[in-house]
Design a protein around this motif. Sequence first.
Motif, PDB file in Angstrom:
ATOM      1  N   TRP A   1     -12.064  -8.880   9.765  1.00 54.59           N
ATOM      2  CA  TRP A   1     -12.138  -7.602  10.021  1.00 54.59           C
ATOM      3  C   TRP A   1     -11.473  -7.256  11.631  1.00 54.59           C
ATOM      4  N   GLU A   2     -11.238  -8.365  12.112  1.00 51.03           N
ATOM      5  CA  GLU A   2     -10.409  -8.251  13.413  1.00 51.03           C
ATOM      6  C   GLU A   2      -8.835  -8.286  13.052  1.00 51.03           C
ATOM      7  N   ARG A   3      -8.483  -8.973  11.952  1.00 50.83           N
ATOM      8  CA  ARG A   3      -7.108  -8.916  11.209  1.00 50.83           C
ATOM      9  C   ARG A   3      -6.981  -7.613  10.722  1.00 50.83           C
TER      10      ARG A   3
ATOM     11  N   TYR B   1      -3.671  -5.574  12.074  1.00 49.36           N
ATOM     12  CA  TYR B   1      -2.658  -5.416  11.174  1.00 49.36           C
ATOM     13  C   TYR B   1      -2.547  -3.752  10.469  1.00 49.36           C
ATOM     14  N   GLY B   2      -3.941  -3.330  10.576  1.00 46.82           N
ATOM     15  CA  GLY B   2      -3.877  -1.554  10.111  1.00 46.82           C
ATOM     16  C   GLY B   2      -3.249  -0.830  11.505  1.00 46.82           C
TER      17      GLY B   2
ATOM     18  N   PHE C   1      -4.062  -8.271   4.383  1.00 49.99           N
ATOM     19  CA  PHE C   1      -3.842  -7.635   2.783  1.00 49.99           C
ATOM     20  C   PHE C   1      -4.450  -6.275   2.747  1.00 49.99           C
ATOM     21  N   LEU C   2      -5.498  -6.085   3.180  1.00 48.52           N
ATOM     22  CA  LEU C   2      -6.316  -4.755   2.936  1.00 48.52           C
ATOM     23  C   LEU C   2      -5.968  -3.751   4.073  1.00 48.52           C
TER      24      LEU C   2
ATOM     25  N   VAL D   1      -5.260   0.293   3.523  1.00 48.96           N
ATOM     26  CA  VAL D   1      -6.243   1.285   3.805  1.00 48.96           C
ATOM     27  C   VAL D   1      -5.682   2.208   4.932  1.00 48.96           C
ATOM     28  N   CYS D   2      -5.479   1.415   6.066  1.00 51.43           N
ATOM     29  CA  CYS D   2      -5.057   2.409   7.289  1.00 51.43           C
ATOM     30  C   CYS D   2      -3.647   3.081   6.982  1.00 51.43           C
ATOM     31  N   GLY D   3      -2.914   2.343   6.395  1.00 54.11           N
ATOM     32  CA  GLY D   3      -1.584   2.897   6.149  1.00 54.11           C
ATOM     33  C   GLY D   3      -1.476   4.282   5.467  1.00 54.11           C
TER      34      GLY D   3
END
Length: 230
Positions: free
Chosen positions: A46-48, A52-53, A199-200, A204-206
Amino acid sequence: MPPAQSPSPAPSTSAGPEDHAAAPPRSGELFGHPRGLAVLFGTEMWERFSYYGMRALLVLYMVKYLSEPGRAEQVLGWTALRGALEVLVGPLGVQAFASWVYGFYTGLVYLTPLLGGLLADRLLGQRRTVVLGAALMAVGHFMMAFETLLFPALLTLILGNGAFKPNIVTQVGGLYDEGDPRRDRAYSIFYVGINVGAFLAPLVCGTLGETAGWHWGFGAAGVGMLLGLG
């Protein structure tokens, strides 16, 4: 003739109550590894995801949104930082300035773990430093939802990452005794969590940032960090 002596009883192999007290039972395991590995796996994933998000959105956010007339001037430190950079490297367009900010951010993210390691070793300990770092990063991601706080938010994220990153990795090794062959496999499992989060995050954020609004994307990164902290 001397009387025959009865054979001495064999030493007992059963441990008494005091022996059990001296050797506590082994903690529970999950799939052959300490349960703590699953906790650290989820925390790092979750931190990554949050890291990255946010990083996937940063340059686009500055170029497409903050560069519009009237917005950049409201960002604390925008004019001062851009002016200082232009003194050093010459005039900067919006894209170039955003790239400089991105570069400074990612560079400091990899520098501050030196300070986080010292903080854990000398003052707070690993667990408290990880919790402090995760809390700072969660706050920083939610600060990103307010354009005026862009640079204070980035600074908060940098400090949080410095406290978090070196100490959670060290805790993985601390789950195992010296020479335990499972330690190498544990780090492989741990890094799978890093890759899953990375990867996620852009998906999601993008997607939220481009479709629902930039602040939704940053908010999703903050929620991811809260899950990691939990």
